[in-house]
Structures are given as C-alpha cells and as structure tokens.
Design an enzyme around this catalytic site. Sequence first.
Site, PDB file in Angstrom:
ATOM      1  N   SER A 314      -5.735  13.169   1.514  1.00  0.00           N
ATOM      2  CA  SER A 314      -6.554  13.296   2.708  1.00  0.00           C
ATOM      3  C   SER A 314      -7.030  11.948   3.248  1.00  0.00           C
ATOM      4  O   SER A 314      -6.235  11.177   3.758  1.00  0.00           O
ATOM      5  CB  SER A 314      -7.735  14.229   2.412  1.00  0.00           C
ATOM      6  N   ASP A 325       1.657   1.608   8.306  1.00  0.00           N
ATOM      7  CA  ASP A 325       2.280   1.613   9.639  1.00  0.00           C
ATOM      8  C   ASP A 325       2.065   0.297  10.378  1.00  0.00           C
ATOM      9  O   ASP A 325       2.934  -0.158  11.117  1.00  0.00           O
ATOM     10  CB  ASP A 325       1.742   2.773  10.478  1.00  0.00           C
ATOM     11  N   LYS A 339      -2.056  15.894   1.770  1.00  0.00           N
ATOM     12  CA  LYS A 339      -3.105  16.692   2.421  1.00  0.00           C
ATOM     13  C   LYS A 339      -3.317  16.138   3.831  1.00  0.00           C
ATOM     14  O   LYS A 339      -4.115  15.249   4.046  1.00  0.00           O
ATOM     15  CB  LYS A 339      -4.382  16.628   1.588  1.00  0.00           C
TER      16      LYS A 339
END
Length: 501
Positions: A314, A325, A339
Amino acid sequence: MGSKFRTAGWVTVGIVTGALATVSVQTLASNQSRPLPLQELQQFAAVYGMIKSSYVEQTDDKKLISDAISGMVSGLDPHSQYYDQKAFKEFKEETSGKFVGVGIEISQEDGLIKVVSPIEGSPADKAGLKAGDLITRIDDKAVRGMSISDAVKRMRGKADTKVVLTVFRKDENRTFTVTITRAEIRTQSVRLKMVEPDYAWVRITQFQERTVEDFAQKVGTLLRENPGMKGMVLDLRNDPGGLLDAAIAISAAFLPEDVPVVSTKGQLSDSNTIYRARPQDYSRSILRRDPLQGLPANLKTIPLVVLVNEGSASASEIVAGALQDHKRATIMGSQTFGKGSVQTVRPLGPDTGLKITIARYYTPSGKSIQATGIVPDVMVDETEKGNVLSALREREADLDQHISSGQGAEKPDPERTRQREEALKKLEEQTKADPKWRLPEFGSAEDFPLIQALNKLKGLPVVASQTKTVRKAEETAKAGEQAGKGDTKPPATPEKPASRP
C-alpha cells in the site's frame, strides 16, 4: 484537483501477510444516487422477521443487523470491512500512532512474550525493560500459550493504572517482577542510524500521523551531523502501509517539487485525483505548513536505495513506485505485496464505520500496482543462502476476491503451491538443524539485503537473486497493461510489524 481525501490507515499484522489499506475518512453521503432494490430489501426483511419469530433462541436486533452488514461488506473484497464499536476504536488507535499501555514492541518466542524493543521514553523503557526480555506473567496470568492479541489487551488499559510483569532476562539468567504505570504511548515509526561512515539506514515501519514529522526531525539531524553523506538506504520491508498523505510526503522529501507521486481512479469524482510532491497534497496543517521545510537540500540528490519485500504494501508501494518511476532510487529486494486499492472509512455514527474500496492507485507512469506490486530493479534474496520465508508470505494476488489490476487479465499461478511446499520443507529442515533459527534483524550487520544495498551505493558487486522471478500472474497483467495502456492511464500530468502494548 477534486476535494482531497482525508487519509488514514489500517494494518493487518502478521509475518506472512502484509496487506494494509490506504484509506481516507469522509462523512457518509446522505443522498442515494441509485434506486434501492426494493424486492431484495423485502426479502431481507422477510428473513429478518423469520429469525426473530422462529429461531430456537431469542436474537439480539443489533447483532443481527451488525452481522448482516459485516457479511454484505466482507463479500466485496479482502479490504472492505464493517467496523463495530471495538474495531472502530482500534482503527483510530492504529492510524493515530498513539495508545495507552506500557510501551513495548513484542513478538512470541518459545510460547512466551518477547520484548522486541521498548519504545523510547515509554514507561517500560523507564522501568528498565530491554530487547530480548521474556515476559512470563502479566499480573497473575501466565503467558505461555497466550496469543499476542491477548497479551496486548492485558498490558493496555486506562492511563495511570498499574500492571505487574514477571520477566526472565536470559543473558543474566534471572527472573524479576516490575510494576509499570500505564501511560499514553506515541509509537516511533521511523528508525535510523549510520550503518557505516557516510552511509545511513532509515527504516519506516508504517505510515502514521507522526511519521512525516519524525522523519523530518531525525533525518534532518542526521544529515546536519553528517554533511558528507554518500548514500542512504530507505528500508520499507514489512511496512504494511498507512496514511496516503504520509506516503506522498516521504516521496516528496526525495523528489523535485510538484512532480506526480501517485494518482487514483474510481467511480466518485473525488476518487480521480493526482497527488504531487507539494505541501498542499500532503500537509495536515490547516495553514498548509510544510512539515518537510528545513530538511537539507542534499536529501534530494543523495544516492538512494529502497529495500522492499513481499510484506511491503500500500503506502510503502506508493513510495517505492514513485521513486522508481522518477529514477530517483534503485529498488532492491522482492516483488511487493500488490495492495493497489484505496479505501475510504465513512463513519456510521459516533462509534461505528464502514471501510470500502473506492479506487485503484497508479504510479506516476500510469501503472496499477493492484495484485501486481512493485517489481524491484534488482531482485535480492533474504539471506546469503537464499530464501526461506519469502514464498510463504501471502500477497494480494493470493487473497480470495481481490480486485483486478484493471490493466489486463489475471490467471492463477500454478507454481505458487509448489513453491510454498518447497519453502515449507526448507523451513522445516532449517528449524530442525537450528531450532532457534530466525532471519537476521533488519539493520543488523548480518542483514544480507542491506549489505547488498550498501554495495550498490558504493559501486561494488551486488549478489542478485538467481531464483526470484516475477510471478506469472503479474506478467500476464503486465502484458495486458501494455496492450491497453491508452485506456488505463490515469489523467495526464498525475518484519513482521511488532504488536505494541
């Protein structure tokens, strides 16, 4: 940007599971956007009436309704949940990072309760409890065979009340009792140290209300005391997640201002939001005071490695995904939990609430993490001799009724059962050879993934895993993601946690 989610969190504690809902708190909508299914509601009322009139024993109205709501919500997905009065109170304690108790992190060992670490400044710390102490009795109750949750309940209580602990200290071979007065405890979710000259280790165990302030204070002090820092390891292993705004803030501490950190997509207009590395997206202050203000500028350029594993879920996946990224850090370890859904907690009155999944979240490049997770740049084993517990840990894709990634079909992984059987055999053999075997403590000199992270920062050879691969189900989802990328991309420009009594 639509109105921003007020974020909170919920932790599922366990060594083989690490799911945590990144959630937000909103008031229950008073208007109904769709007509009610009257026929089905009449059927529900008929069943309710039959139970009241015909069941062998009298039934409690509140319990019947509560059980009905719980059943309805639990059938949606693994993370939607109805909170009764007790569960709602525990939820608030978990997200606030404070509770009333003695102030120790505990686990189990040989049927007893082991002190993992006293929380700094807590009553237990002041009373002299140490890591490794074994608690044998709580007041007049022997703890052998007692569950962790029961031990926590017995050591928590009202402020200024007393609890008597009987403790066995192995290194001194003695048993003693200590009387501790309970007090409000503020958990410490950020730990750090210089593991080598010029190299720091920063661990976040979960994302709570105080995490960002603790991080800013501790990391700021560390950098000012070590201005020549050459590298940092951000350890998110077994971090089950927590508050979304805390995850955005920790990401922002390392990223350029205003770059996208995470985006969410769902049915509600408020669910379609892009969160950026800027104070208005993570500050809890009404005045939008930046809790990161004052951090040394070199934090944004220090070479960084992020450690993750199957228990990283999460909010910790949001951080790892954003840093990956934007190519700000090298991600090392194991494929994360997966998650990638957002839950909102809506009060149903003063003492109960509903946690319901309302959106998926996406990394800055538009990838859904749901049921997939973050794939590390470098796969690293748990130990020098390979993995034992890795294959035994459940991930989102293993949970019944988990929602899809929304970026391609997912198929069962036929290798998963075989891998678990092999891991169980290996663990059994390891335990027979050494009954007290445990994985090295995170941050210790024997922590194999940390050693590899330091090697990466120093430009030395890294021992990458020769056995870990991306699970097939996720590869299928990834292929679907590439095929449908134009349709699924969000709006342009978007350790076992120890119990604490």
